[in-house]
Scaffold this motif. Structure first.
Motif, PDB file in Angstrom:
ATOM      1  N   CYS A  83       0.612  -1.600  -0.401  1.00  0.00           N
ATOM      2  CA  CYS A  83      -0.077   0.022   0.124  1.00  0.00           C
ATOM      3  C   CYS A  83       0.818   1.535  -0.146  1.00  0.00           C
ATOM      4  O   CYS A  83       0.111   2.213   0.128  1.00  0.00           O
ATOM      5  N   ASN A  84       1.951   1.052   0.497  1.00  0.00           N
ATOM      6  CA  ASN A  84       3.250   2.087   0.222  1.00  0.00           C
ATOM      7  C   ASN A  84       4.347   2.123  -0.283  1.00  0.00           C
ATOM      8  O   ASN A  84       5.019   2.892   0.129  1.00  0.00           O
ATOM      9  N   GLY A  85       4.250   2.152  -1.950  1.00  0.00           N
ATOM     10  CA  GLY A  85       5.391   2.723  -2.537  1.00  0.00           C
ATOM     11  C   GLY A  85       5.859   1.397  -2.720  1.00  0.00           C
ATOM     12  O   GLY A  85       7.667   1.892  -2.709  1.00  0.00           O
ATOM     13  N   GLU A  86       5.786  -0.042  -2.431  1.00  0.00           N
ATOM     14  CA  GLU A  86       6.852  -1.132  -2.299  1.00  0.00           C
ATOM     15  C   GLU A  86       7.289  -1.790  -3.184  1.00  0.00           C
ATOM     16  O   GLU A  86       6.320  -1.508  -4.414  1.00  0.00           O
ATOM     17  N   LEU A  87       8.288  -2.040  -3.563  1.00  0.00           N
ATOM     18  CA  LEU A  87       8.519  -3.452  -4.865  1.00  0.00           C
ATOM     19  C   LEU A  87       8.194  -4.821  -4.239  1.00  0.00           C
ATOM     20  O   LEU A  87       8.695  -5.287  -3.222  1.00  0.00           O
ATOM     21  N   VAL A  88       6.843  -5.205  -4.973  1.00  0.00           N
ATOM     22  CA  VAL A  88       6.460  -6.610  -4.664  1.00  0.00           C
ATOM     23  C   VAL A  88       7.137  -7.427  -5.345  1.00  0.00           C
ATOM     24  O   VAL A  88       7.553  -7.501  -6.328  1.00  0.00           O
ATOM     25  N   VAL A  89       8.021  -8.274  -4.706  1.00  0.00           N
ATOM     26  CA  VAL A  89       8.554  -8.971  -5.670  1.00  0.00           C
ATOM     27  C   VAL A  89       7.884 -10.880  -5.389  1.00  0.00           C
ATOM     28  O   VAL A  89       7.458 -11.391  -4.389  1.00  0.00           O
ATOM     29  N   SER A  90       7.322 -10.446  -6.448  1.00  0.00           N
ATOM     30  CA  SER A  90       6.337 -11.855  -6.259  1.00  0.00           C
ATOM     31  C   SER A  90       6.639 -12.813  -7.145  1.00  0.00           C
ATOM     32  O   SER A  90       7.711 -12.711  -7.895  1.00  0.00           O
ATOM     33  N   LEU A  91       6.914 -14.279  -6.242  1.00  0.00           N
ATOM     34  CA  LEU A  91       7.702 -15.525  -6.630  1.00  0.00           C
ATOM     35  C   LEU A  91       6.957 -16.908  -8.037  1.00  0.00           C
ATOM     36  O   LEU A  91       7.395 -18.261  -7.823  1.00  0.00           O
ATOM     37  N   THR A  92       5.699 -15.981  -7.863  1.00  0.00           N
ATOM     38  CA  THR A  92       5.061 -17.112  -9.144  1.00  0.00           C
ATOM     39  C   THR A  92       5.510 -17.389 -10.150  1.00  0.00           C
ATOM     40  O   THR A  92       5.088 -18.423 -10.541  1.00  0.00           O
ATOM     41  N   ARG A  93       6.848 -16.695 -10.761  1.00  0.00           N
ATOM     42  CA  ARG A  93       7.159 -17.610 -12.204  1.00  0.00           C
ATOM     43  C   ARG A  93       8.549 -18.300 -11.528  1.00  0.00           C
ATOM     44  O   ARG A  93       9.250 -19.010 -12.181  1.00  0.00           O
ATOM     45  N   MET A  94       8.578 -18.570 -10.383  1.00  0.00           N
ATOM     46  CA  MET A  94       9.374 -19.938  -9.843  1.00  0.00           C
ATOM     47  C   MET A  94       8.450 -20.861  -8.714  1.00  0.00           C
ATOM     48  O   MET A  94       8.664 -21.280  -7.947  1.00  0.00           O
ATOM     49  N   ARG A  95       8.060 -21.664  -9.552  1.00  0.00           N
ATOM     50  CA  ARG A  95       7.627 -22.742  -9.307  1.00  0.00           C
ATOM     51  C   ARG A  95       8.234 -23.651  -9.881  1.00  0.00           C
ATOM     52  O   ARG A  95       7.070 -25.226  -9.983  1.00  0.00           O
TER      53      ARG A  95
END
Lengths: 464, 464
Positions: A85-97
């Motif tokens: 909610c505050n300008g963070e970088l989302v690090v999504s692991l969804t490609r590491m499956r």
């Protein structure tokens, strides 16, 4: 929080393959939120790394530029733990499956954190094995998210929480370094077990990138029974009897007449038993002989421990009985407006707690219907307060905060937990002191400071 | 370390009941040591508190006077974790042995840390329940010590380590404050689970004073079988078959012909099977029908998975089979001079590791007999190297350090653990880097610093 300078995005691009970082508004809206819908997503960007090495470079770059990170898995959380909610970088692991080959002798499998829970189940089932972490959102949730939230579910009474089924963890920590903790070892008494810190830390201490999972043999046959009992004391008496019997208990779920009425109404079902009853218990037994079940059930009736009951004779009947329990959440929403809480009590305190909760609601919230159901076998109750028919929505929401305080005061009095399964995230943060003492929270803060000195991992979650 | 000033002892006397602190040389010698006999005890005094409050005052006083503390339980450890060699104050929990009433519905019991493991078993057995932490020294070991070392034992394959059976902990931390962590809750996802830090920390982070233990139903009937298999591959093949069968495995123990020969010689027994075999496996099954066992055993013979085998027909025969496994340690010492290690490997690596270990010993230590046995089901091997008959004791001990390095190099290569059950304490500290990386140890140090900033708890144990 001000938006990071262009230099930050340039630095990310310099260390990551093209297409790893997105600032597309659709991606920001999608990856910036989890299943909690009360807050608005506002990440600065989304990174979708493919390797642990890339995760390390992302963390390093964020540390250099003092940009906060929200680690993200299947985004099925209900406490706002994966909200950005505050300008963070989302690090999504969804490609590491990736899911590696099953070690059938050791009963383990190594997976990347973005592997979908159900995909792991399907992969292991070919070997007659399973990872016994199981709940409704398994088709979307990821192993990394399961670990970060120490996920529970319907099989906890049989198998325990996620914590019990993680042998090894690979974690990227604040320095960008990768820790390999545990590996494929059942036994490893070599000092403080750092794995345990990261399990259930809701992304506040590091990013889980891979895990070695412990597997168990798939159960053979399962039998499902539904019993009617007159009161909560009866629910607990039946629980004791079930646990003492030479049977393997796979599930012990309770719901009230109020819950059943709403499921029957919403799904247009016939009630499962002829006479209505204040309380119902669903029991699932693993690999029990028909003879053992019948002997046990007969003894329950003879001793008046249950008033009525039914044993599913086919798999379809078993599914129908489970639907009465699993349909509750949906039916409450479809037939009214529920306000939800997910609490745990010591089993010894359940009866007194429930009586006092009933008193408080009768006295302070007359006309409010309270629908209680849950995994009684592990002390976990889902307490759903329904908005009275004539009441305005805003007025109801206003008063639910007061009702939460009354609920959590009782939880505290009986040494319970304000969050059994769902975690703290953002939504339960204000209530944390009702379960964790000041000294306890101070030590949590000291640990956070020791592991993530600059506070780049999921700031504002669990604790301020 | 210089002896603490008299002011320290006066301060202790001022806050504690008379008779709590002893400086009697006999007490110093007794309470200053554990079962490791290679170091000399030299504590400054021994405190024997009766309450958590008193423990808190002791810790406060030690913090004020900068006196180190060695927390102490049943002193059955084998890694020197409870040795007080440098003028520390031993804080023995042995007077805090209360065992509260069993909660039979919730299957929990609250105990003080000094409660003897076996006394807890006996107390719970009256309710048909047990705390399934079980090993040879249970008659002396305490629950607090079991928790501080995350004790293993013969039932790990069935029930897991101690960690899995602790619901709540009361811990006195470096400030002298008491933390209540978890309580009688199975589910409590409210941030970092601090309990897990203290479990297995060998007294380096705080003093466990009470615990709420999770109990399980006592097993019904147990069946014991002994099988002969030609090689380690056969041991593992049988393990896979056993795990895949619809049977509840209570133990899966392996030993070699060398181990059996020494037990048979020392105890003057008849070999259990007619023809000798390079490897033996002891299997214990829980609540299996005679029919299920016979069907399974027949199939093992038909498919050539086992060469020979015996099923105990009476409890006496079952005891005799167990004695072959449990008599190994004693028989090795009685028939020679063993140098012991307690390692763990990923099960998938056991075969390659064992072959390479055999090669190294054949090549570098010709004539040394290596006796291997252990809980193969959880990857835990006890590797005992026997002093060759003609070799001087001092020369042998000298070379065992070199042999340890060869052993631990192989453990490291196969991602194993240098200490499966016994912990690190003082004796394994030098080898810690073989299992825990530099980054991993750095984080352990940071945690220690965060939880115990002045370093008063068990300094020099696990890490310098």
């Amino acid at each position: 929080m001000p938006a990071p300078p262009q230099a930050f995005f340039d630095a990310l691009d310099a260390v990551l393959p093209k297409g790893t970082v997105s600032r597309d508004p659709n991606d920001l809206a999608e990856y910036g939120r989890d299943w909690t819908r009360v807050l608005s997503p506002a990440p600065c960007a989304v990174a979708l790394p493919r390797t642990t090495y890339e995760v390390g470079r992302i963390v390093e770059t964020c540390a250099q530029h003092e940009v906060a990170i929200v680690p993200s898995g299947g985004r099925t959380g209900l406490a706002g733990g994966a909200m950005a909610c505050n300008g963070e970088l989302v690090v999504s692991l969804t490609r590491m499956r990736a899911i590696r080959a099953v070690d059938a002798v050791g009963a383990t499998v190594r997976v990347q954190a973005g592997a979908i829970t159900q995909a792991v189940h399907e992969h292991c089932a070919e070997h007659g094995l399973t990872w016994p972490v199981d709940f409704a959102s398994k088709g979307s949730s990821t192993v990394g998210g399961n670990i970060a939230t120490n996920a529970g579910g319907v099989k906890v009474i049989r198998y325990g929480l996620t914590r019990q089924w993680v042998l090894g963890l690979e974690v990227v920590v604040a320095s960008g370094e990768t820790l390999e903790l545990g590996g494929a070892l059942e036994k490893n008494n070599t000092g403080v077990d750092l794995r345990q810190l990261f399990i259930g830390s809701e992304g506040t201490l590091g990013i889980v990138t891979e895990a070695t999972l412990k597997l168990v043999r798939l159960p053979g046959k399962l039998d499902v029974l539904l019993f009617a009992v007159p009161d909560l004391a009866g629910v607990l008496r039946l629980f004791r009897e079930t646990r003492a019997a030479p049977l393997t208990l796979a599930a012990y779920e309770m719901f009230t007449a109020e819950c059943l009425a709403r499921v029957v109404k919403h799904r247009k079902l016939r009630p499962p038993l002829e006479a209505p009853s204040p309380f119902y218990v669903l029991v699932e037994l693993e690999d029990a002989s028909r003879e053992a079940i019948e002997t046990w059930v007969q003894s329950l009736f003879e001793r008046g421990i249950v008033q009525d009951g039914v044993l599913a004779q086919t798999m379809a009947e078993a599914r129908d009985l489970w639907a009465l329990r699993e349909g509750i959440s949906e039916s409450l929403s479809a037939t009214g407006m529920p306000h939800k809480n997910d609490i745990a009590l010591p089993i010894a305190a359940l009866e007194a707690f429930s009586a006092e909760l009933g008193d408080v609601f009768t006295r302070r919230y007359p006309g409010w219907e309270v629908c209680v159901f849950g995994h009684v076998g592990d002390g976990n109750l889902h307490v759903n307060v329904m908005k009275p028919e004539g009441m305005e929505k805003a007025a109801f929401l206003d008063r639910t905060h007061e009702a939460d305080r009354d609920l959590f005061d009782l939880v505290k009095k009986h040494a319970g937990s304000i969050s059994a399964e769902h975690g703290i995230g953002l939504l339960k943060k204000a209530w944390l002191p009702w379960t964790r003492s000041e000294a306890d929270r101070a030590l949590m803060r000291a640990i956070k400071k020791a592991v993530d000195p600059a506070g780049i991992f999921n700031p504002g979650k669990i604790l301020d």
